[in-house]
Design a protein around this motif. Structure first.
Motif, PDB file in Angstrom:
ATOM      1  N   LEU A   1       1.054  -1.128   0.265  1.00  0.00           N
ATOM      2  CA  LEU A   1      -0.009  -0.142  -0.473  1.00  0.00           C
ATOM      3  C   LEU A   1       0.839   1.415  -0.069  1.00  0.00           C
ATOM      4  CD1 LEU A   1      -2.458  -0.535   2.737  1.00  0.00           C
ATOM      5  CD2 LEU A   1      -3.640  -0.119   0.065  1.00  0.00           C
ATOM      6  N   GLU A   2       2.193   1.272   1.087  1.00  0.00           N
ATOM      7  CA  GLU A   2       2.844   2.315   1.003  1.00  0.00           C
ATOM      8  C   GLU A   2       3.382   3.441  -1.002  1.00  0.00           C
ATOM      9  OE1 GLU A   2       7.506   3.572   2.220  1.00  0.00           O
ATOM     10  OE2 GLU A   2       6.173   2.029   3.656  1.00  0.00           O
TER      11      GLU A   2
ATOM     12  N   PHE B   1       0.721   4.002  -2.911  1.00  0.00           N
ATOM     13  CA  PHE B   1       0.305   5.497  -2.308  1.00  0.00           C
ATOM     14  C   PHE B   1       1.265   6.746  -2.780  1.00  0.00           C
ATOM     15  CE2 PHE B   1      -2.135   3.933   2.084  1.00  0.00           C
ATOM     16  CZ  PHE B   1      -3.561   4.195   0.968  1.00  0.00           C
ATOM     17  N   LYS B   2       2.767   6.277  -2.883  1.00  0.00           N
ATOM     18  CA  LYS B   2       3.784   7.061  -3.598  1.00  0.00           C
ATOM     19  C   LYS B   2       4.174   6.811  -5.100  1.00  0.00           C
ATOM     20  CE  LYS B   2       6.879   6.101   0.137  1.00  0.00           C
ATOM     21  NZ  LYS B   2       8.600   5.204   0.423  1.00  0.00           N
TER      22      LYS B   2
ATOM     23  N   MET C   1       0.713   7.121  -6.044  1.00  0.00           N
ATOM     24  CA  MET C   1      -0.660   7.932  -7.016  1.00  0.00           C
ATOM     25  C   MET C   1       0.046   9.162  -6.186  1.00  0.00           C
ATOM     26  SD  MET C   1      -3.488   5.773  -4.734  1.00  0.00           S
ATOM     27  CE  MET C   1      -4.281   7.243  -4.014  1.00  0.00           C
ATOM     28  N   GLN C   2       1.243   9.842  -5.681  1.00  0.00           N
ATOM     29  CA  GLN C   2       1.346  11.308  -5.032  1.00  0.00           C
ATOM     30  C   GLN C   2       2.060  11.486  -6.207  1.00  0.00           C
ATOM     31  OE1 GLN C   2       4.499  11.501  -3.744  1.00  0.00           O
ATOM     32  NE2 GLN C   2       4.504  14.071  -4.250  1.00  0.00           N
TER      33      GLN C   2
ATOM     34  N   ILE D   1       2.959   8.675   4.311  1.00  0.00           N
ATOM     35  CA  ILE D   1       2.805   7.740   3.608  1.00  0.00           C
ATOM     36  C   ILE D   1       3.109   6.127   4.121  1.00  0.00           C
ATOM     37  CG2 ILE D   1       2.898   6.703   1.710  1.00  0.00           C
ATOM     38  CD1 ILE D   1       3.769   8.969   0.488  1.00  0.00           C
TER      39      ILE D   1
ATOM     40  N   LEU E   1      -0.024   5.692   6.889  1.00  0.00           N
ATOM     41  CA  LEU E   1      -1.016   5.777   6.592  1.00  0.00           C
ATOM     42  C   LEU E   1      -1.218   4.542   5.904  1.00  0.00           C
ATOM     43  CD1 LEU E   1      -3.549   7.131   5.355  1.00  0.00           C
ATOM     44  CD2 LEU E   1      -2.837   7.859   3.295  1.00  0.00           C
ATOM     45  N   ALA E   2      -0.093   3.629   5.488  1.00  0.00           N
ATOM     46  CA  ALA E   2      -0.389   2.574   4.842  1.00  0.00           C
ATOM     47  C   ALA E   2      -0.347   1.649   5.745  1.00  0.00           C
ATOM     48  CB  ALA E   2       0.925   1.719   4.112  1.00  0.00           C
TER      49      ALA E   2
ATOM     50  N   SER F   1      -3.941   2.046   7.186  1.00  0.00           N
ATOM     51  CA  SER F   1      -4.841   1.407   6.504  1.00  0.00           C
ATOM     52  C   SER F   1      -4.898  -0.400   6.768  1.00  0.00           C
ATOM     53  CB  SER F   1      -4.500   1.202   5.060  1.00  0.00           C
ATOM     54  OG  SER F   1      -4.493   3.169   4.748  1.00  0.00           O
TER      55      SER F   1
END
Length: 122
Positions: A54-55, A58-59, A61-62, A87, A90-91, A94
């Motif tokens: 997930l990290e 997210f990275k 996506m960022q 991040i 958050l991962a 999540s």
């Protein structure tokens, strides 16, 4: 779904220079022999993998968000540091609260594989 090849693929990826605490923890987990692991240890390893996955999502996506033209290089590096930490957290959160199911799927597959290996040894 066979996930047997994931271990070597991600070990190679993680040893290619990735430097962060989750990557280090995951790298250590991948070196562990889980044939005699408890259910809790096995699930913990799967959750760590899901959090790392997930990290990376997210990275990725960022990176699609345009950067501001008005930030200085010193401010940018400080923001990047805290952004990476955010991040990672958050991962991790999540995975614990709203899992995408990857950890559970991996856990079930690993449990099946290790059970089969133990039966073959006997």
């Amino acid at each position: 779904m066979d996930i047997g090849g994931l271990n070597s693929n991600y070990t190679d990826y993680l040893t290619s220079g990735v430097k962060n605490s989750q990557a280090d923890a995951l790298r250590d987990q991948l070196k562990t022999d889980y044939s005699k692991a408890t259910d809790e240890e096995l699930m913990n390893a799967c959750k760590q993998f899901e959090a790392y996955f997930l990290e990376q999502v997210f990275k990725g996506m960022q990176k699609t968000v345009p950067e501001s033209q008005f930030s200085s290089s010193s401010t940018s590096s400080l923001v990047d540091y805290y952004k990476d930490n955010m991040i990672q957290e958050l991962a991790k959160q999540s995975t614990e609260t709203n899992s995408i199911g990857l950890a559970q799927t991996m856990y079930e597959q690993m449990k099946r594989n290790y059970s089969m290996n133990q039966q073959e040894e006997q």
